[in-house]
Each structure stands twice: as C-alpha cells, then as structure tokens.
Design a protein around this motif. Structure first.
Motif, mmCIF file in Angstrom:
data_model
loop_
_atom_site.group_PDB
_atom_site.id
_atom_site.type_symbol
_atom_site.label_atom_id
_atom_site.label_comp_id
_atom_site.label_asym_id
_atom_site.label_seq_id
_atom_site.Cartn_x
_atom_site.Cartn_y
_atom_site.Cartn_z
ATOM 1 N N VAL A 1 0.835 -1.200 0.000
ATOM 2 C CA VAL A 1 0.000 0.000 0.000
ATOM 3 C C VAL A 1 0.871 1.252 0.000
ATOM 4 O O VAL A 1 0.508 2.268 -0.610
ATOM 5 C CB VAL A 1 -0.956 -0.011 1.202
ATOM 6 N N LEU A 2 2.007 1.198 0.662
ATOM 7 C CA LEU A 2 2.929 2.332 0.613
ATOM 8 C C LEU A 2 3.358 2.609 -0.818
ATOM 9 O O LEU A 2 3.454 3.767 -1.246
ATOM 10 C CB LEU A 2 4.150 2.053 1.490
ATOM 11 N N GLY A 3 3.611 1.549 -1.566
ATOM 12 C CA GLY A 3 4.009 1.712 -2.957
ATOM 13 C C GLY A 3 2.912 2.319 -3.802
ATOM 14 O O GLY A 3 3.178 3.116 -4.713
ATOM 15 N N VAL A 4 1.655 1.968 -3.516
ATOM 16 C CA VAL A 4 0.527 2.542 -4.254
ATOM 17 C C VAL A 4 0.481 4.053 -4.072
ATOM 18 O O VAL A 4 0.178 4.803 -5.004
ATOM 19 C CB VAL A 4 -0.797 1.893 -3.773
ATOM 20 N N ALA A 5 0.791 4.515 -2.855
ATOM 21 C CA ALA A 5 0.741 5.948 -2.567
ATOM 22 C C ALA A 5 2.066 6.652 -2.828
ATOM 23 O O ALA A 5 2.161 7.867 -2.651
ATOM 24 C CB ALA A 5 0.328 6.167 -1.113
ATOM 25 N N GLY A 6 3.097 5.922 -3.237
ATOM 26 C CA GLY A 6 4.395 6.533 -3.462
ATOM 27 C C GLY A 6 5.110 6.920 -2.189
ATOM 28 O O GLY A 6 5.941 7.827 -2.186
ATOM 29 N N VAL A 7 4.809 6.241 -1.082
ATOM 30 C CA VAL A 7 5.422 6.538 0.214
ATOM 31 C C VAL A 7 6.626 5.608 0.421
ATOM 32 O O VAL A 7 6.520 4.402 0.184
ATOM 33 C CB VAL A 7 4.407 6.350 1.362
ATOM 34 N N PRO A 8 7.769 6.123 0.853
ATOM 35 C CA PRO A 8 8.944 5.275 1.078
ATOM 36 C C PRO A 8 8.671 4.187 2.119
ATOM 37 O O PRO A 8 7.990 4.422 3.119
ATOM 38 C CB PRO A 8 10.015 6.255 1.577
#
Length: 305
Positions: free
Chosen positions: A242-249
C-alpha cells in the motif's frame, strides 16, 4: 543526515492501472503486489469454479499458504531485534520528533478502532438488526480480552466461537462457519490500520495525496487485509504494497515496527468484533439466533445442530 529521496506519487489513473495484471509473472518478479493480489483473487475464483478438476491446484496453494505462514512466524521471532535496530535508525535520522509523531499514530489507531468497533458495529447491531448493544459487547468480552492479549485472530478463534454459542445464542453451525471464515478474510481493523499507516507516512515525508490516491489506498488496504495472516504482525507483509501505491517510502516501516504490537492488539479486537457482528447478522437473518439467549447472555436451551 537527509531523508531518503521520495518518488513522485502515482496519479489516480496510475493506481487504477495497477489493478490490471497485464503479466502476472512479471508483476510477481517486479514486486507489483497489487496486480499480484488481484490476479490471486481471480485465480481463486477460477479454482472454485473448476471444483474437483482444480483440486490439485487448490492443494498446492493451501500447502504454500501454510508454509508462508510458518515462515512469517519465524521472521516475527526475530522482529524484536529488527525493531530495535530500525527504531534506533529512525530516531537517529529524524530526531525525537519521530517518537512524538509515533505516539500520535498510536492514539489515532486506537481512536479509529474504538469508533469502528464500538460505534459502527454497535450502531449496526442496534439500528440494522434491532438488537440491544450491551449484551453483544458483554457476551464478547472474553473474546475481546483474548484478542487484545494475543494479537491473533486465529488464536482467539476457539474463544470467539464459544462466546458466540454460549453468550450470543448463535447456532453452532452458524458460528463455526462465519467465525472461521471471518478469521481469514474479515480483517476490518487491519485494513483501517494499513490506511492510517500509509497516510501517516505520506504526511511524514510531505507527500500530498489526492482523492484518487486515497481511494486506491483504501482498495489496496482492503485487498491486502484479506490476504493477511491472523497472527501477530501479519499485516506488516502487506504494508509495503500500500505504501508503494501511494508513493510513500518503505522506510516508514522502520518507524512503526517498534510500536506495531501495541497497535496490533487493538486492531485484532476490531477484527474479532467484525466476525462476531457478521455472525449475529447472518444468524438473525437465517433464523439461527436465539434472541432471548442473546439478551440474557446465556446458553440457548435448544440450539440447531
């Protein structure tokens, strides 16, 4: 020391495109977990539709699921050491302010769990099912305590079933079916937690999120929660997705891991309450709920087999 570089967040259309697995093997190799999960759900539907013809495939997948769950258990045995190292790194990188923000995250998760578990589920019991709220929470109190202490829906399952049967007046057949399925796929508390962590990470690194991205986060968290194991720390595996979906490291995990168990305890309570609410609803609609036993928190005198 500066914070790690942050990738531009994907747009809403990019997130929607992530749901379509053009090449499932390539998605698996590249770690595109959202496409992998969507493909896994579609494959599961296909296996169910094929019935006996696909039984060998189902057996292989079931064995793989057990093996991965055991592997996660082994990893979680070493988690305290990793959490110590990651928290030390995070505090050294971001200063004591990271601890203040972490405390705010814990408070937010507990507040969200309280609202979801007691207001949403309680409101559903009261206004949709037309049943009193107090007997429900009183009857499930033992299961809630077990869930909070173990942080495991699977470990709490026997207590959950016993409370449903002996305290809520649900038939044995209905409680066994709904609670066992719910312990696997009904992870409302986990889905909410993953969403909160992702938004926390976006705010921490100054990443703006538009409405399309928020919708993508909710969908991805819901899909990830379905596949999360009902064991302590089972959701950690899906947070990077889910972090990757939002572009969060993914470095956000380093900050939350040290306090994950504290938050895991509360979200497991919500998961168990969700299973219990679903069981009460289905039992009432199917005529397998003893309303008098429910109100009195006692074992029904005559239960369906």
């Amino acid at each position: 020391m500066s914070a790690p570089p942050v990738k531009p967040p994907p747009t809403g259309s990019d997130i929607l495109a992530m749901f379509i697995p053009a090449n499932p093997v390539k998605a698996l190799a590249e770690g595109d977990m959202l496409s992998v999960i969507v493909f896994a759900i579609l494959l599961g539907i296909g296996v169910l539709g094929a019935r006996e013809a696909a039984k060998p495939v189902a057996d292989v997948l079931e064995g793989a699921a057990h093996a991965v769950t055991k592997l996660v258990n082994y990893i979680m045995e070493l988690a305290p050491i990793g959490a110590f190292a990651l928290m030390a790194w995070a505090v050294a990188l971001m200063g004591a302010d990271a601890l203040v923000k972490l405390a705010a995250l814990i408070g937010t998760v507990y507040l969200g769990c309280f609202i979801y578990g007691f207001v949403v589920y309680g409101g559903f019991i009261k206004f949709v099912l037309g049943l009193p709220i107090l007997p429900f929470f009183k009857g499930m109190s033992e299961a809630m305590a077990m869930a909070y202490s173990t942080s495991s829906s699977n470990a709490t399952l026997p207590v959950t079933m016993r409370c449903m049967i002996d305290k809520l007046g649900i038939s044995r057949r209905m409680s066994a079916f709904v609670s066992s399925m719910g312990a696997t796929v009904n992870m409302d508390g986990t889905a909410m937690y993953i969403c909160v962590v992702t938004i926390f990470g976006a705010q921490l690194f100054g990443i703006p999120l538009d409405n399309g991205q928020l919708v993508g986060i909710v969908i991805a968290a819901s899909l990830g929660a379905i596949g999360a194991a009902g064991i302590p720390g089972g959701s950690i595996v899906f947070i990077p997705l889910v972090l990757g979906v939002a572009g969060v490291p993914v470095e956000v995990i380093a900050i939350i891991l040290g306090a994950d168990r504290i938050m895991d305890m509360m979200r497991t309570v919500v998961n168990v309450l969700g299973d219990s609410t679903a069981a009460v609803a289905v039992a009432k609609w199917e005529g397998e709920l003893d309303a008098e036993a429910y109100r009195a928190n006692r074992l029904p005198e005559a239960r369906p087999a």
